[in-house]
Design an enzyme around this catalytic site. Structure first.
Site, PDB file in Angstrom:
ATOM      1  N   ASP A  26       5.588  -3.107   1.693  1.00  0.00           N
ATOM      2  CA  ASP A  26       6.190  -1.783   1.883  1.00  0.00           C
ATOM      3  C   ASP A  26       7.244  -1.755   2.973  1.00  0.00           C
ATOM      4  O   ASP A  26       7.589  -0.701   3.481  1.00  0.00           O
ATOM      5  CB  ASP A  26       5.103  -0.742   2.183  1.00  0.00           C
ATOM      6  CG  ASP A  26       5.517   0.656   1.758  1.00  0.00           C
ATOM      7  OD1 ASP A  26       6.510   0.778   1.001  1.00  0.00           O
ATOM      8  OD2 ASP A  26       4.876   1.632   2.170  1.00  0.00           O
ATOM      9  N   HIS A 307       6.032   0.063   9.408  1.00  0.00           N
ATOM     10  CA  HIS A 307       7.234   0.295   8.609  1.00  0.00           C
ATOM     11  C   HIS A 307       7.590   1.766   8.442  1.00  0.00           C
ATOM     12  O   HIS A 307       8.647   2.066   7.865  1.00  0.00           O
ATOM     13  CB  HIS A 307       7.089  -0.366   7.228  1.00  0.00           C
ATOM     14  CG  HIS A 307       5.996   0.215   6.387  1.00  0.00           C
ATOM     15  ND1 HIS A 307       4.741  -0.342   6.315  1.00  0.00           N
ATOM     16  CD2 HIS A 307       5.970   1.308   5.595  1.00  0.00           C
ATOM     17  CE1 HIS A 307       3.995   0.379   5.507  1.00  0.00           C
ATOM     18  NE2 HIS A 307       4.713   1.394   5.056  1.00  0.00           N
TER      19      HIS A 307
END
Length: 897
Positions: A26, A307
Site C-alpha cells: 500500500d 504510508h
C-alpha cells in the site's frame, strides 16, 4: 531506517523470529532505495503492489512480474533482491485470485449474504457445500490458472485479505472453512494437477526457491534483472499519485527536524555513555531514562513513516495525533542532547551533577505541535554568557550561526579570549516593525567533527569594530513616508519602488533582484564574474473544474492546466546587508520569501539559501509552486531527483504525458545540468517537483484542496498550517570535458552529486545546534571544544549514526543500555568533475581506522552486521580498519572498552 533496526531488535528479543521477506502492498509507488535497505537488513525477498497500471501491463505481457531488483550502481548483483509484483488493480480479495474481480469477489467469504460488506458487482459469495463445491472449485481454479500465466513459475501466490479484516472470529471461520473445502476438493481431483493450501509469504518464496533449485537470495534461472524505481504511480487514466509528495508539508518538515535531532542525540548519548562507564559514573548519569526517550523517539518517528502519515494522507484527527507524538519526542531529543553536552563539555567530568537538570537552554522551542519554532532569547545582563555549538556531522564545519540575544551591544569571543567578528540584525514583529529587546546575532563558528565549540557572548558599553549592525532598506513601504531613520540603533532607509535592480553579495556570490518584483533574477560567481540567470517565480495550480472528472486531493494531483503566476503589485521588500550575511525579504500573497548569502569560508558561503513561510489558508483548491528559471541547457527534458537521500534517479519530462505524470518526489535533491553547468536545489523537507521546460526546476510548497479524491481519506486537505521551508541553491561549473563516467563509480548510466553538493545537503538537513549555559558558575569550567573523533572522517564518509544497543536480556522487559553500539557508515558516490571547495577533509578510498577513530575511547572489537543488526556478517571480530565501498551503507557492532 533507525526505527526499522530498533524494531527488528525487539522482534528478535521477544519472538526469536528473524524476518526474511518484505511486504509493501500500500505504498504509493516504490523507491529502489527501500529495496536496497531491505537487502542490507538481511531480507531476501519483497512483494509490491502499487505500480503504474501501464508498467504492470508491460511486465505481465512479458512475464516479468517477478524479477531481481538491482541498484543502478551495482555491476555484480550484490544488491539483488527477489521481487514479486502483484498484477492487478488492488490487493483486496476481488483483485487477487485472478483477472476477473466479479468472480474473485464471490470467494471473499466475509461478504456472504447477511454481511454488511457486499460485492459491488452484485453477485454474492456462496457458502461451500457438497452440492456446489465442484462448480465453485472449477470457477476459482480457472481464475488461478489465468493468473498463473503471468508468471514464470507454477507456484502461485493468492493473498487473502484487505484493510480492517480478520477482526472477528466469524470471519476467520468463514474464510478458513470455506477455502479448506475448496482446497480439499481440488486436491482430490487427480486430473486437475493442482495442490492448493494455506501458506505464508515465506512459504511462497521458499517454494519458488525449491522449484528453481536455488539458495535463498539467488537469481532463479531465466528471471529478469530490473533497475530503477516505480514512480510516479497511477491507478487509472490520468490519476497520478503525485499530490502526496507535498501534502501536509508542515509535518513533512517536522519529521525531518525530529530525524536530525534524534540522530544527533543518539550520537551524543553513545559517546557520553562510554565516558560514563569509563569514569564509573553510572550511578549519577540517567542513562536508562535518556535511552527510554531515544527509544520512544525512534518509535514515534517510525510510526510517522506509515504510508498514510509522512505522505500527508491521514484524517485531521490522526494528523494531530502524529503531530503531538513528533512534538513530544522533539522536546525530549533536545533534553537528551543538552544533558549529554553537559557531561561531555565539563573540564572535569567527575564534577558532573545530575541534580542540575537544566545546565543548558535549548536553541528553540515550540508552543505546540502545529506552531513554528521560535528561537530562545539569550538574556544578556552584566555578565558574559556561554554558548555551545554542536556539530553532529563527521567533518569539521566552518559556518555562520545565529542566535537571539536581548541586547545589541555585545561581542563574541572564543573561550581563550580571541574576539570573533559578529553581526547584529533586527528581529521583526511584522512587515515593518522592529522588535525591541530581541536581536539576531550572527558569527562564524569553527566546530570540530562530531563535537562542540564554546563561545562567549559579552555585553559591551558601545558597539566595537568586531560587532557590526546590519543596514536595512525598506522598499514599497506602507507607511507613506520615505527617508533614512534610526530604529533601535539600526539604520533604516525607507523608499518607494526601486528604479533599478538591486543586489546583495558575499565574497563568493552576488545575487541580483528585480526592482519590480523583489524576486531573484540572476546569480554571479565573483571569482569568474560569470552571470547566470536565476529567476524565482511563485505560481498557483488549480484543479479540474468539470463535475464529471476527478479532482485533486490528498493523494492525486489533477491540475486544471498550466500554473498561473501569483498576482501582486509593489510588494514590501526588506533588504538587510552586513559583513557576515545579507538577505532580501519579499512579502507576496500567501508566501514570505527570503534569500540569504553568507560571507563565510565554509560551505554556507558557496550557495544561496532560499526560505519561505507559506500560508495558503485563505485559498480554495490551490497548490502553491516555486519555480526556478535558469539558462542551463538541459535539452531533452532531462533532470535528476534523489531517492531517499541515498541515490540519484535520472528523469525525463515526457510532453505526451499529462503534467502531473512528470512530477516526482524530491526528498533532498534535484538538479539540471548541461555540458558546463549544474544547478542543484537542495531541500530541507520532502516535496514534489519537476522540470517542466528547458532550464526550469519547480517544487510544490503546499496544497489546499476542498474535496476528497476517492482514495480512502474521505475528506479534503483543509488543515493547512503556516509552514516554513528551506532550500539551498548551488551553481557548479564542471572542470574539464563533460563525461558522465567521470564519477567516483564510473557508470555512464548513473549520475551523482558532487562532494560539495552532498555536504550542502547534509548541512541543510543537520544544521548546527546552539545551546546557552543557563547559569554561569566560574567554579565549573567548560572545555573550549570537544570532539568525539580523533580527526574528521574522510570527505566521502557520512556518519549515519552510533546507536547504543540494549542489554539483550533486558530488551523485552526494561531499558538498560549496554557497552555495545551500532555504528552506521555511508560512503557517498560523487561526481569528481566538480571542484570541492570549502571542504575541510580528504578522501581515503573508503578506509576508516576504527581502532583510532574515537578520541579518549578505545574500541574492544568491531563486527560487521546487517542493517537490522539481526545477522552477523563478520567471520571474526576485529579492531582494525574497515572499508566502505562507494554508495554502500555498512553497519558495525562496536564495543567500547
Amino acid at each position: 531506517m533507525k526505527c526499522r533496526a530498533s524494531n527488528a531488535t525487539i522482534i528478535v528479543a521477544v519472538t526469536g523470529v528473524r524476518p526474511k521477506s518484505g511486504w509493501a502492498i500500500d505504498t504509493f509507488g516504490h523507491s529502489s532505495t527501500m529495496a536496497y535497505l531491505l537487502k542490507k537488513a538481511g531480507l531476501t525477498n519483497i512483494l509490491l503492489q502499487r505500480v503504474h497500471y501501464s508498467v504492470k501491463k508491460y511486465l505481465s505481457q512479458n512475464k516479468m512480474l517477478e524479477f531481481m531488483w538491482r541498484q543502478t550502481w551495482d555491476h555484480s548483483g550484490s544488491t539483488d533482491i527477489f521481487t514479486h509484483l502483484m498484477p492487478f488493480y488492488s490487493y483486496d480479495i476481488p483483485h487477487t485470485c485472478g483477472p476477473d474481480p466479479k468472480i474473485c469477489c464471490q470467494f471473499d467469504f466475509k461478504r456472504l449474504p447477511g454481511s454488511r460488506v457486499k460485492c459491488p458487482w452484485r453477485v454474492a459469495p456462496q457458502a461451500i457445500t457438497e452440492k456446489n463445491v465442484d462448480e465453485r472449485a472449477r470457477t476459482l481454479l480457472d481464475q488461478y490458472r489465468k493468473k498463473s500465466q503471468l508468471y514464470r513459475s507454477n507456484v502461485l501466490l493468492v493473498p487473502l485479505g484487505d484493510d480492517f479484516r480478520y477482526d472477528t472470529p466469524k470471519e476467520w471461520d468463514d474464510q478458513m472453512n470455506n477455502y479448506q473445502k475448496l482446497f480439499d476438493y481440488m486436491n482430490r481431483q487427480s486430473g486437475w494437477n493442482v495442490q492448493a493450501q494455506f501458506g505464508t509469504l515465506h512459504d511462497y518464496f521458499t517454494a519458488i526457491e525449491e522449484r528453481n533449485r536455488i539458495e535463498s537470495g539467488q537469481r532463479p534461472p531465466g528471471y529478469p534483472v530490473l533497475s530503477g524505481d516505480f514512480f510516479t504511480y497511477a491507478d487509472k487514466d490520468d490519476n497520478y499519485w503525485s499530490g502526496f509528495y507535498t501534502s501536509r508539508p508542515f509535518y513533512k518538515n517536522m519529521d525531518r527536524i525530529l530525524e536530525s535531532h534524534l540522530r544527533g542525540a543518539e550520537l551524543l548519548f553513545s559517546i557520553a555513555l562510554a565516558h560514563v562507564q569509563n569514569n564509573s559514573l553510572q550511578a549519577l548519569f540517567p542513562s536508562s531514562s535518556l535511552m527510554s526517550m531515544l527509544l520512544l523517539a525512534r518509535r514515534n518517528l517510525g510510526l510517522f513513516q506509515h504510508h498514510d502519515a509522512i505522505t500527508g494522507t491521514a484524517k485531521d484527527l490522526v494528523v494531530n495525533d502524529y503531530g503531538n507524538k513528533l512534538f513530544e519526542s522533539l522536546a525530549q531529543m533536545k533534553d537528551v542532547t543538552t544533558k549529554c553536552a553537559h557531561l561531555l563539555l565539563l573540564q572535569n567530568i567527575t564534577l558532573y551533577n545530575p541534580a542540575v537538570t537544566d545546565f543548558f537552554d535549548v536553541d528553540e522551542v515550540r508552543a505546540k505541535h502545529d506552531a513554528i519554532a521560535e528561537k530562545t532569547i539569550i538574556k544578556i545582563s552584566k555578565h558574559p554568557r556561554t554558548v555551545a555549538i554542536y556539530n553532529s556531522l563527521g567533518q569539521e564545519r566552518y559556518e555562520i550561526v545565529t542566535v537571539h540575544v536581548s541586547v545589541a551591544e555585545v561581542e563574541v569571543s572564543e573561550v581563550n579570549g580571541r574576539i570573533i567578528e559578529a553581526q547584529v540584525n533586527p528581529v521583526w514583529l511584522g512587515k515593518e516593525e522592529i522588535a525591541s529587546g530581541i536581536f539576531e546575532l550572527a558569527f562564524t563558528a569553527r566546530v570540530p567533527a562530531f563535537g562542540f565549540s564554546t563561545f562567549v557572548i559579552s555585553p559591551i558599553s558601545k558597539s566595537t569594530g568586531s560587532t557590526k549592525r546590519g543596514k536595512v532598506v525598506l522598499y514599497n513601504n506602507q507607511r507613506g513616508r520615505n527617508g533614512r531613520e534610526s530604529r533601535y540603533g539600526f539604520s533604516v532607509l525607507v523608499s518607494g519602488l526601486p528604479k533599478v535592480p538591486f543586489h546583495i553579495e558575499s565574497s563568493y556570490i552576488t545575487a541580483e533582484f528585480s526592482h519590480k518584483t523583489g524576486l531573484l533574477q540572476s546569480f554571479m560567481n565573483n571569482e569568474d564574474k560569470k552571470v547566470m540567470k536565476l529567476e524565482v517565480q511563485f505560481l498557483f495550480y488549480g484543479t479540474t473544474v468539470e463535475k464529471s472528472k476527478d479532482k485533486s486531493g490528498a493523494y492525486i494531483f489533477l491540475p486544471d492546466g498550466e500554473a498561473k503566476l501569483i498576482e501582486y503589485s509593489k510588494p514590501l521588500i526588506r533588504v538587510i546587508r552586513g559583513p557576515l550575511m545579507s538577505e532580501v525579504h519579499v512579502f507576496l500573497p500567501s508566501v514570505q520569501h527570503i534569500v540569504r548569502v553568507f560571507n563565510s569560508p565554509g560551505l554556507d558561503g558557496v550557495s544561496l539559501e532560499l526560505s519561505n513561510v507559506v500560508d495558503i489558508r485563505t485559498e480554495k483548491n490551490k497548490e502553491l509552486a516555486m519555480r526556478l528559471l535558469t539558462d542551463v541547457d538541459n535539452s531533452g527534458g532531462q533532470f535528476y531527483t534523489d531517492l531517499n537521500g541515498l541515490q540519484i534517479q535520472r528523469r525525463k519530462t515526457l510532453q505526451k504525458l499529462p503534467l502531473q505524470a512528470n512530477y516526482y518526489p524530491i526528498p533532498t535533491t534535484a538538479y539540471i545540468e548541461d555540458s558546463e553547468t549544474r544547478l542543484t536545489l537542495h531541500t530541507a523537507q520532502p516535496l514534489g517537483g519537476t522540470s517542466r521546460r528547458l532550464g526550469e526546476l519547480e517544487v510544490i510548497l503546499d496544497r489546499r484542496l476542498n474535496q476528497d479524491d476517492n482514495r480512502g481519506l474521505q475528506q479534503g486537505v483543509l488543515d493547512n498550517r503556516k509552514t516554513p521551508n528551506r532550500f539551498k541553491v548551488l551553481f557548479e561549473k564542471r572542470q574539464g570535458q563533460h563525461h558522465p563516467a567521470n564519477s567516483s563509480l564510473g557508470n555512464q548510466l548513473d549520475s551523482y552529486p558532487s562532494l560539495l553538493s552532498h555536504y550542502n545537503s547534509l548541512t541543510l538537513l543537520h544544521p548546527m545546534m546552539s545551546m546557552s549555559r543557563r547559569v554561569e558558575d566560574s567554579s565549573i569550567q567548560l572545555k573550549p571544544n570537544f570532539t568525539a573523533l580523533t580527526s574528521s572522517l574522510p570527505c566521502d564518509i557520512h556518519l549515519l549514526n552510533i546507536r547504543t544497543i540494549q542489554e539483550k536480556e533486558e530488551a523485552a522487559v526494561k531499558v538498560k543500555p549496554s557497552r555495545e553500539a551500532a555504528m552506521l557508515l555511508h560512503r557517498v558516490g560523487h561526481d569528481c568533475s566538480f571542484p570541492s571547495r570549502a571542504l575541510y577533509c580528504k578522501t581515503t578510498n573508503g578506509e576508516v581506522d576504527v581502532r583510532n577513530l574515537f578520541n579518549s575511547l578505545s574500541v574492544e572489537y568491531v563486527e560487521e552486521m546487517t542493517l537490522s543488526m539481526m545477522y552477523n556478517l563478520s567471520k571474526e571480530r576485529s579492531t582494525h580498519s574497515v572499508t566502505v565501498q562507494p554508495m554502500e551503507i555498512n553497519t558495525y557492532k562496536i564495543k567500547f572498552k
